[in-house]
Scaffold this motif. Structure first.
Motif, short mmCIF file in Angstrom:
data_model
loop_
_atom_site.label_atom_id
_atom_site.label_comp_id
_atom_site.label_asym_id
_atom_site.label_seq_id
_atom_site.Cartn_x
_atom_site.Cartn_y
_atom_site.Cartn_z
N SER A 83 30.37 -15.86 22.21
CA SER A 83 29.01 -15.70 22.75
C SER A 83 28.75 -16.55 24.00
N THR A 84 29.70 -17.41 24.40
CA THR A 84 29.56 -18.16 25.65
C THR A 84 30.87 -18.06 26.43
N ILE A 85 30.82 -18.43 27.69
CA ILE A 85 32.02 -18.40 28.52
C ILE A 85 33.02 -19.43 27.98
N PRO A 86 34.24 -19.03 27.60
CA PRO A 86 35.23 -20.00 27.08
C PRO A 86 35.52 -21.08 28.12
N LYS A 87 35.53 -22.32 27.66
CA LYS A 87 35.76 -23.47 28.54
C LYS A 87 37.10 -24.10 28.19
N ILE A 88 38.02 -24.16 29.17
CA ILE A 88 39.32 -24.79 28.98
C ILE A 88 39.35 -26.09 29.76
N ILE A 124 33.79 -13.65 27.41
CA ILE A 124 32.60 -13.55 26.57
C ILE A 124 32.49 -12.12 26.04
N ASN A 125 31.94 -11.98 24.83
CA ASN A 125 31.74 -10.70 24.13
C ASN A 125 32.98 -10.18 23.43
N ASP A 181 24.63 -7.77 26.12
CA ASP A 181 26.04 -8.15 26.24
C ASP A 181 26.60 -7.76 27.61
N LYS A 182 26.17 -6.62 28.12
CA LYS A 182 26.63 -6.20 29.45
C LYS A 182 26.17 -7.19 30.53
#
Length: 762
Positions: A83-88, A124-125, A181-182
């Motif tokens: 549900s959020t932008i993955p953070k690496i 995300i999504n 979501d879009k």
């Protein structure tokens, strides 16, 4: 509705929510004062307004009672959506994950560079199947640290999932995305597009301005914005909503669309913009107000801005009472309220005057909140707000918007204009960095709750009298300046001494404050032990416990200088942060152990002290200073050669009737020498040597000292197994009360002439 009634209703609602969670004496007194004012001022309609207090108190209690997870703690297999932008960051992957109609935090430790490359394609999504163990967020372990469990709870998050195995094959993009979501996916890809076209820091600033996404900003730049009181410029706010709405309205009218239909299109667009910019409380407030303003203009009605703001505030609190505890919510509503209620002061002013006044107002009203969270303020805050508010609003934001349009429509053009864009952003950062280096930050510490209230009372008094008198008078600021003076000198009226054992993980750092703050001593600084890492494992900024824990604690206490920094010995976990503090904090004297062959770290500390012209003293057995009530005596080292640990400075400190013994990393050989040299030695509080290692704290030593309390400073789940089981058993056998930084967090002893109070952060 009468604007005054609306504002008071919102204030009463906020009081009801805050009292349901924090029933402090100051909070109750402040609420009682507000109730009295309402009854006296409004009389007949006061009962209607005061109904908001019990209603929101009960509603908040109900919300708190039902805010709990429905996921069983032993569940290990999950299916849900990112549900959020993955953070690496280095080898850590982190994102929010929706499963079973609930959000959890996912943390995954990657095992190879190949896995890191693969997982960088997460979006995300995506729907993923995960396996792992649920754990509760770690409790607050520092007196002035962030309360992470409470932060997550305010977002209805209760679990952290530590994954066992994670593979991109377990994830796939949903076949059918709903409208929201879009929009989230569009936001994520726009952020990635900006990051691919510009340098990290420039892209981070652009994404903060456009999408409210600040994860990409370099820590040094973010720190500069914070110290100069400019953080609010990196949040998407009402100004952004106003600019976007104006651009849309201007475009629609120019192409021939009637005004009413243009308003309607903007009304439907603003919810999209709220999601596109992250949906934080500040942008939600601005978006809702924008929608209502458009509706009012469509139907040609008149609504007071104060009534509109109060209505949106109450509506958001009804939707989610926990909004009231978010810094963004507080600052957004406070700043907006200040500006809309000061319109009479703005009338007939030139552009320059308006800019100076709005910057001054925003800086002054945010002053107590900035102090509460960052403990210091910069005298450059107001002039830089005057420069940066128009610069960010009229230069950086439009440039960012144009760059985004170009990146999606004609990406080839970006390479021709990127130099100019990079120059503008880097120039802004360079200017801030230079300003931050100037001497202008004043450390006051976190204000007590009652001081916090009086700050706002004095600020409101200042602007109220300014508005009534119709002119600025410097004497109106006397109450505010008086509160600053009280805040500054309060510690110097405290008749008690304080000894605080800071939770610095696997290390030592102890702060001693003498009565009336006659002197401040720091025994050891902590230090982060670094291990060799491959390039792919390295974080964007490696964790530094002295920078993240010790320095903020000093500032939060309102300490502006250290009289003596005592380095027990030159191990990294005791002295690793010394050079950082010497470069970033005023230190009058550095103490090192005598007759030791300095290791590389001790030599570095000595060079750093000499470069700053700081006095350096070598401590040895028999040295002493102080008075009868606050007395320091050095027990060790002597003149013999020692190993690193047994060469530790051992300091016996008497504070009124309480005796403290600080032992560094002393082991059994050093303990035996001290017992031989000081036959009548006793201590009430013993700092256990070498983090509770089995090589220290012998039976004879404990019996000789007969302490009432033992402090063990050790890292949680450390690889050394500290404290050793046998040491803990020895302490229990002697009926010594044990406090551990890995279990209790920060530990504070407040010593009075006839009193002793022990507090822990957990």
């Amino acid at each position: 509705m009468n604007p005054r009634y609306a504002v008071l209703s919102a204030l009463v609602a906020l009081c009801g929510i805050w009292l349901s969670k924090y029933q402090t004496v100051t909070g109750i007194a402040g609420t009682a004062f507000l109730v009295i004012v309402i009854v006296i001022q409004i009389k007949r309609k006061s009962l209607l307004i005061l109904c908001f207090l019990p209603l929101f108190f009960i509603y908040s209690q109900y919300d708190l009672k039902h805010s709990k997870s429905k996921i069983p703690h032993d569940q290990m297999i999950f299916t849900g959506q990112i549900s959020t932008i993955p953070k690496i960051d280095g080898k850590m992957l982190r994102f929010y994950y929706e499963t079973n109609n609930e959000t959890i935090v996912v943390q995954h430790k990657m095992k190879s560079s190949i896995e890191k490359v693969q997982l960088s394609n997460l979006e995300i999504n995506m729907t993923c199947m995960l396996k792992g163990n649920l754990k509760e967020p770690e409790q607050k372990s520092h007196f002035y640290g962030m309360n992470y469990p409470e932060y997550l709870k305010n977002k209805d998050i209760y679990w952290i999932l530590e994954t066992r195995d994670f593979n991109l094959d377990y994830c796939q993009m949903k076949n059918k995305l709903d409208f929201q979501d879009k929009i989230k996916l569009l936001r994520s890809r726009a952020i990635q597009q900006i990051e691919s076209q510009f340098s990290k820091n420039t892209a981070g600033l652009m994404n903060a301005l456009l999408f409210g996404y600040r994860d990409g900003i370099e820590s040094g730049t973010l720190q500069a914005y914070q110290r100069l009181g400019l953080t609010h410029l990196l949040a998407v706010s009402g100004f952004n909503v106003g600019i976007v709405s104006f651009i849309l309205y201007f475009f629609f009218v120019r192409v021939g669309i009637v005004k009413e239909f243009a308003y309607l299109i903007i009304i439907f667009f603003l919810p999209v913009y709220i999601v596109l910019t992250g949906g934080e409380s500040s942008i939600l407030r601005a978006g809702l107000m924008g929608i209502i303003v458009m509706l009012v203009m469509m139907f040609r009605k008149k609504v007071s801005p104060a009534t509109l703001l109060s209505g949106v505030c109450i509506g958001m609190l009804v939707y989610h009472p926990s909004y009231s505890f978010e810094l963004g919510f507080q600052l957004s509503f406070l700043m907006t309220f200040v500006l809309i209620t000061s319109i009479s002061l703005f009338q007939g002013r030139s552009y320059i005057s308006l800019l100076i006044m709005t910057s001054f107002m925003c800086s002054l009203f945010s002053f107590p909140i900035i102090l509460y969270h960052f403990y210091e303020f910069s005298i450059w805050s107001i002039p830089f707000n005057m420069i940066y508010i128009p610069f960010v609003s009229l230069v950086l934001f439009p440039i960012s918007f144009v760059a985004l349009v170009l990146a999606f429509s004609v990406p080839g053009v970006i390479s021709h204009v990127s130099f100019f864009i990079e120059f503008v952003f880097e120039f802004s950062v360079t200017l801030l960095t230079y300003a931050q280096s100037l001497k202008g930050s004043i450390v006051l510490g976190r204000p007590a709750t009652w001081l916090f209230v009086f700050y706002f009372i004095s600020i409101f008094y200042f602007f109220y009298k300014w508005e009534v008198n119709k002119r600025f008078q410097l004497q109106l600021a006397i109450p505010f300046l008086l509160i600053i003076l009280i805040h500054t000198f309060i510690p110097y009226f405290n008749s008690k001494a304080t000894v605080t054992f800071l939770n610095v993980g696997q290390g030592d750092s102890i702060l001693i404050e003498l009565p009336y703050r006659k002197a401040v001593y720091l025994i050891d600084t902590g230090g982060t032990i670094s291990f060799d890492k491959e390039d792919w494992e390295k974080r964007e900024e490696e964790y530094d416990v002295t920078k993240e824990v010790v320095l903020p604690f000093l500032k939060a206490k309102g300490i502006r200088e250290i009289d003596g920094m005592i380095i027990s010995h030159g191990d990294m976990d005791h002295a690793g942060g010394a050079t950082f503090l010497l470069e970033n904090f005023k230190v009058n004297t550095v103490y090192l152990p005598v007759n030791q062959s300095d290791n590389e770290l001790e030599e570095t500390i000595q060079i750093a002290a000499q470069a700053k012209d700081i006095e350096l003293i070598r401590l040895s057995k028999g040295m002493q200073w102080g008075t009868d009530q606050t007395f320091f005596y050095v027990l060790h080292p002597g003149s013999s050669p020692y190993s690193s640990n047994n060469g530790s400075i051992v300091l016996w400190v008497n504070l009124f009737n309480q005796r403290f013994l600080f032992t560094g990393d002393l082991e059994k050989e050093g303990e035996a020498e001290i017992m031989y040299n000081f036959n009548d030695l006793h201590a009430d509080v013993l700092k256990i040597g070498h983090h509770g290692s089995a090589t220290s704290s012998t039976d004879d030593f404990l019996k000789k000292l007969s302490p009432q309390y033992a402090i063990i400073s050790a890292g949680k789940n450390n690889i050394y197994g500290h404290p050793a089981h046998e040491v803990v058993e020895r302490l229990k056998h002697e009926r010594i009360e044990i406090y551990r930084t890995d279990q209790h967090g920060d530990i504070s002893f407040e010593v009075g002439k006839e009193s002793l109070e022990i507090r822990t952060s957990q």
